[in-house]
Write an enzyme that holds these catalytic residues in place. Sequence first.
Site, mmCIF file in Angstrom:
data_model
loop_
_atom_site.group_PDB
_atom_site.id
_atom_site.type_symbol
_atom_site.label_atom_id
_atom_site.label_comp_id
_atom_site.label_asym_id
_atom_site.label_seq_id
_atom_site.Cartn_x
_atom_site.Cartn_y
_atom_site.Cartn_z
ATOM 1 N N LEU A 2 -51.748 74.711 -98.430
ATOM 2 C CA LEU A 2 -51.563 76.150 -98.585
ATOM 3 C C LEU A 2 -52.905 76.845 -98.746
ATOM 4 O O LEU A 2 -53.750 76.408 -99.536
ATOM 5 C CB LEU A 2 -50.677 76.442 -99.808
ATOM 6 N N GLN A 53 -45.255 74.094 -89.957
ATOM 7 C CA GLN A 53 -44.657 73.466 -91.136
ATOM 8 C C GLN A 53 -43.906 74.517 -91.946
ATOM 9 O O GLN A 53 -44.489 75.512 -92.374
ATOM 10 C CB GLN A 53 -45.734 72.809 -92.006
ATOM 11 N N CYS A 83 -44.379 68.746 -100.971
ATOM 12 C CA CYS A 83 -45.229 69.552 -101.848
ATOM 13 C C CYS A 83 -44.665 69.553 -103.263
ATOM 14 O O CYS A 83 -43.495 69.893 -103.468
ATOM 15 C CB CYS A 83 -45.341 70.974 -101.314
ATOM 16 N N LYS A 122 -41.988 65.837 -93.438
ATOM 17 C CA LYS A 122 -43.082 65.276 -94.241
ATOM 18 C C LYS A 122 -42.574 65.119 -95.668
ATOM 19 O O LYS A 122 -42.000 66.049 -96.236
ATOM 20 C CB LYS A 122 -44.306 66.189 -94.212
ATOM 21 N N HIS A 154 -46.330 60.629 -97.212
ATOM 22 C CA HIS A 154 -47.413 60.561 -98.187
ATOM 23 C C HIS A 154 -47.106 59.391 -99.116
ATOM 24 O O HIS A 154 -46.077 59.391 -99.793
ATOM 25 C CB HIS A 154 -47.501 61.872 -98.972
ATOM 26 N N ASN A 194 -49.770 59.146 -94.663
ATOM 27 C CA ASN A 194 -50.652 60.169 -95.228
ATOM 28 C C ASN A 194 -51.012 59.749 -96.654
ATOM 29 O O ASN A 194 -50.233 59.103 -97.326
ATOM 30 C CB ASN A 194 -49.932 61.527 -95.218
ATOM 31 N N GLY A 195 -52.222 60.150 -97.078
ATOM 32 C CA GLY A 195 -52.609 59.925 -98.463
ATOM 33 C C GLY A 195 -53.767 58.961 -98.638
ATOM 34 O O GLY A 195 -53.657 57.782 -98.294
ATOM 35 N N GLY A 216 -55.815 65.235 -94.542
ATOM 36 C CA GLY A 216 -55.847 66.623 -94.978
ATOM 37 C C GLY A 216 -57.218 67.007 -95.481
ATOM 38 O O GLY A 216 -58.098 67.399 -94.716
ATOM 39 N N ARG A 217 -57.417 66.886 -96.769
ATOM 40 C CA ARG A 217 -58.648 67.388 -97.375
ATOM 41 C C ARG A 217 -59.899 66.641 -96.943
ATOM 42 O O ARG A 217 -60.974 67.224 -96.868
ATOM 43 C CB ARG A 217 -58.499 67.390 -98.901
#
Length: 324
Positions: A2, A53, A83, A122, A154, A194-195, A216-217
């Site tokens: 977000l 998404q 999330c 997801k 994730h 993911n993760g 992601g990050r």
Amino acid sequence: MLDWTDRHCRFFHRQLTQRTRLYTEMVNAGAAIHGGTERHLRFNPEEHPIALQLGGSEPDRLAHAARLGQQWGYDEINLNCGCPSERVQRGAFGACLMAEPQLVADCVKAMVDVVDVPVTVKHRIGIDREESYAFVRDFVGTVADAGCRVFIVHARNAWLKGLSPKENREIPPLRYELVYQLKRDFPRLIIALNGGVTTDAQIAEHLQHVDGVMLGREAYHHPWMMTAWDERFLGGEPHALSPDEVEAAMVDYMAREAVDNGTPWPAIARHMLGLHHGRRGARLWRQVWSDHKRKPLPAAEVAAQARTHLVDERAGAAASLIQI
């Protein structure tokens, strides 16, 4: 992601990789319908392939939002069931939906029935202290029966109480084996992991067990790593642009956005601050682009000021050879 992977961020990432699938930040289905559809769904044609998404838990509303997403040209509709933020929980969607697999299945079926593009989910491997593999296995099985064929997992639990979203990305332990087991138990489904993935070597290792990997990050903060993915993982051509050429493309984009949409350049520049990570002078370069006192200046002028701090590594290497 977000407030991170907006259309400006995605345009930047598309300068680094042509084939990696990009995902929007989570868009509340109700906001997509009633809160300014263009503001929430508009994207640049260069962003394909791109997934929308959505967040939500009402089948009819999600179906409406999914239909809008297809009309706007998205290549995939993704339902977020991962999330853990309290803000999302108050809306009864995100990770808390994993406790209601039949509701998620109903949401997926409602979307599958009205769009032709893939509808994907997801999610996490569990919620709170529920750590049994059977929990996530049954969730995937129930949702798959509704027509979902792609699951992005994730590999951490989501703790709905007691942890911040940041802590939820770090404290619950990573359990990759559960994601691998999902692929073994559902060989006809596409399972992406993911993760905690931070290197290309880790991506390659995970791809021995699953069909895809989402970052992601790590990709956001160290974006240059994306330049290897087309050739190494996706059958594409080697990346052709230098970091300076990518920056120049972004400055051109800032100028167009300012004219076409009145977008201030800091709203775009904030996404590319990791572009020169590891290069001498990068910290001062970032400081120039982050200096809001320069907001009145044209982006091209700010870029020229920022570039004065960067050291051309090739020139530095040549100087060292001459000294030797």
